[in-house]
Motif scaffolding. Structure first.
Motif, PDB file in Angstrom:
ATOM      1  N   PRO A  16      -0.897  90.502   8.184  1.00 59.52           N
ATOM      2  CA  PRO A  16      -2.083  89.646   8.200  1.00 59.52           C
ATOM      3  C   PRO A  16      -1.866  88.349   8.983  1.00 59.52           C
ATOM      4  O   PRO A  16      -2.791  87.835   9.601  1.00 59.52           O
ATOM      5  N   ARG A  17      -0.629  87.884   8.974  1.00 62.22           N
ATOM      6  CA  ARG A  17      -0.331  86.649   9.710  1.00 62.22           C
ATOM      7  C   ARG A  17      -0.396  86.907  11.219  1.00 62.22           C
ATOM      8  O   ARG A  17      -0.931  86.087  11.967  1.00 62.22           O
ATOM      9  N   TYR A  19      -2.221  89.121  12.540  1.00 58.85           N
ATOM     10  CA  TYR A  19      -3.638  89.356  12.792  1.00 58.85           C
ATOM     11  C   TYR A  19      -4.397  88.047  12.981  1.00 58.85           C
ATOM     12  O   TYR A  19      -5.158  87.902  13.937  1.00 58.85           O
ATOM     13  N   SER A  20      -4.172  87.086  12.106  1.00 56.87           N
ATOM     14  CA  SER A  20      -4.943  85.841  12.219  1.00 56.87           C
ATOM     15  C   SER A  20      -4.466  85.000  13.400  1.00 56.87           C
ATOM     16  O   SER A  20      -5.262  84.290  14.017  1.00 56.87           O
ATOM     17  N   ASN A  21      -3.188  85.093  13.740  1.00 52.89           N
ATOM     18  CA  ASN A  21      -2.734  84.377  14.941  1.00 52.89           C
ATOM     19  C   ASN A  21      -3.339  84.968  16.210  1.00 52.89           C
ATOM     20  O   ASN A  21      -3.672  84.237  17.147  1.00 52.89           O
ATOM     21  N   GLU A  24      -6.912  83.839  16.526  1.00 55.17           N
ATOM     22  CA  GLU A  24      -6.891  82.476  17.067  1.00 55.17           C
ATOM     23  C   GLU A  24      -6.706  82.495  18.591  1.00 55.17           C
ATOM     24  O   GLU A  24      -7.415  81.802  19.325  1.00 55.17           O
ATOM     25  N   ARG A  27      -9.825  83.530  20.316  1.00 55.46           N
ATOM     26  CA  ARG A  27     -10.781  82.415  20.337  1.00 55.46           C
ATOM     27  C   ARG A  27     -10.438  81.425  21.447  1.00 55.46           C
ATOM     28  O   ARG A  27     -11.321  80.866  22.083  1.00 55.46           O
ATOM     29  N   ARG A  41       4.809  79.886  18.641  1.00 56.52           N
ATOM     30  CA  ARG A  41       3.615  79.503  17.877  1.00 56.52           C
ATOM     31  C   ARG A  41       3.768  79.715  16.381  1.00 56.52           C
ATOM     32  O   ARG A  41       3.230  78.964  15.580  1.00 56.52           O
ATOM     33  N   MET A  42       4.422  80.813  16.002  1.00 58.47           N
ATOM     34  CA  MET A  42       4.481  81.182  14.587  1.00 58.47           C
ATOM     35  C   MET A  42       5.753  80.704  13.903  1.00 58.47           C
ATOM     36  O   MET A  42       5.936  80.897  12.703  1.00 58.47           O
ATOM     37  N   LYS A  43       6.651  80.104  14.689  1.00 54.90           N
ATOM     38  CA  LYS A  43       7.959  79.676  14.165  1.00 54.90           C
ATOM     39  C   LYS A  43       8.729  80.831  13.517  1.00 54.90           C
ATOM     40  O   LYS A  43       9.241  80.711  12.398  1.00 54.90           O
TER      41      LYS A  43
ATOM     42  N   VAL B 184       3.966  75.298  10.562  1.00 57.74           N
ATOM     43  CA  VAL B 184       4.017  75.394  12.018  1.00 57.74           C
ATOM     44  C   VAL B 184       3.715  74.031  12.658  1.00 57.74           C
ATOM     45  O   VAL B 184       4.252  73.692  13.703  1.00 57.74           O
ATOM     46  N   ASP B 198      -4.766  87.135   2.990  1.00 59.24           N
ATOM     47  CA  ASP B 198      -3.569  87.882   3.363  1.00 59.24           C
ATOM     48  C   ASP B 198      -3.102  88.775   2.220  1.00 59.24           C
ATOM     49  O   ASP B 198      -2.690  89.913   2.427  1.00 59.24           O
ATOM     50  N   MET B 201      -5.284  91.814   1.987  1.00 55.72           N
ATOM     51  CA  MET B 201      -5.017  92.763   3.063  1.00 55.72           C
ATOM     52  C   MET B 201      -3.714  93.521   2.840  1.00 55.72           C
ATOM     53  O   MET B 201      -3.614  94.711   3.151  1.00 55.72           O
TER      54      MET B 201
END
Lengths: 211, 211
Positions: A16-17, A19-21, A24, A27, A41-43, B184, B198, B201
């Motif tokens: 899910p992480r 997916y949301s990144n 973003e 967008r 970006r996600m570290k 982050v 999350d 999901m």
DNA sequence: TAGATTGTTAATCGATTAACAATC
DNA sequence: TAGATTGTTAATCGATTAACAATC
């Protein structure tokens, strides 16, 4: 590509992480991204991203990276965002009401098809556009409508009997907000726990000890 | 006995679970318990229990096991249940309201000292016995009252600016219900995430794939 | 073709489990 | 004392990270 059953829980929890990144990035209008850019970006590490994704297939291209939109849709498919899994919620108190109204079920491939409460003063209320039913109708409802997932927002004291009823009526998956250990009492069910009190205590410990 | 800083996160996250199981045992009137009995109840291994507890000290007695009440109080002390850590909550929407009213802060060594919202129609309302303040007063409030923990129940779009304000005013710990990745964007802060979407999901994936 | 970056194998790291000597 | 069970060390397991050959 591994069988989905072989995917480890840590990997699943990261999906899910990703997916949301990716959402973003879409967008922002980013068209392609390399594992190391995304890692920055996600570290997390680029290795982990490539390992994780390759459990499900080779979504990237050597020398190029990943197409953001393609990867976004692949992960969406893996997560089943266009499914319509049937979900019911038991216990329409403060937390239950918040979950019912706040969580975007349809965006996540779920459909909230029923709300239940034992309290006569709550039964009949309309929450999230649905009339709250009496918990005594729970078994009948489940046998007819076959929800896959039940959300438990009930006190610990009621959790055992409600879960037992649900399992007997065919529910196998639980989103458990109650402070009751379903896995200890029932076998062969799937449980995601959201134990808010435990989470707060963990935070407190880490605050005190700076970890 | 290890320095508290050396305790790994998986161990810390299990402490609240030990605590509530011991509370249950006390209620049942059980006076002593061995690591293997407790392991049976919790569906974990006796080895893990002994390893975990020995990070904090030798609470047991060879040939006897653990005194339930003593162990309960030791873990309570480790978790700081009789502290009074100051907590504020930002974003008094559905979830925020539910957290404020439902979570037993004092039982967990916390005190909810302030509620904030940006919405003028919410400001002034009384929730959990407290008047909701305007988010514009947030910085001043924090500088004066020095809360250790902030609960974020705000939309992703507001999370960055609110967190920045809070960090500048001395808050270092966040209970994050927003869908924004604090770690982050800020260094040196402590974050417990409760990402409900999350979690749902993950449950869905596991339901589909029976894992 | 040369450069970049993946997919995948191998090495490392950390957490869990097993074993057993210490000891109540 | 004998039996039970801890505390602790050693072995195993699994997840993460590093390395590099494959290839776009």
């Amino acid at each position: 590509m591994a069988n989905n059953r072989d995917i480890s829980l840590p990997v699943v929890k990261r999906l899910p992480r990703y997916y949301s990144n990716l959402e973003e990035l879409m967008r922002e209008g980013v068209l392609r991204i390399s594992s190391s850019e995304l890692a920055g970006r996600m570290k997390i590490t680029a290795s982990q991203i490539r390992q994780d994704l390759n459990h499900f297939g080779g979504f990237g291209q050597q020398g190029y990276g990943y197409n953001v939109s393609d990867l976004y849709h692949e992960i969406g498919r893996i997560l089943g965002v266009d499914q319509r899994l049937k979900v019911i919620l038991v216990g329409v108190g403060n937390i239950g009401k918040a979950i019912a109204t706040q969580v975007n079920f349809s965006k996540r491939g779920c459909e909230l098809i029923g709300l239940f409460d034992i309290d006569k003063s709550v039964v009949g209320q309309v929450v999230a556009g649905k009339r709250v039913c009496d918990t005594s109708d729970l078994s009948d409802f489940c046998i007819i409508n076959k929800p896959e997932i039940a959300i438990l927002c009930i006190p610990k004291s009621q959790a055992y009997s409600v879960a037992e009823k649900l399992i007997d009526s065919g529910v196998t998956s639980f989103w458990n907000f109650s402070h009751f250990d379903l896995n200890v009492h029932f076998d062969g069910i799937i449980v995601e726990n959201v134990h808010l009190g435990d989470s707060l205590m963990t935070l407190k410990y880490r605050t005190n000890n700076k970890i």
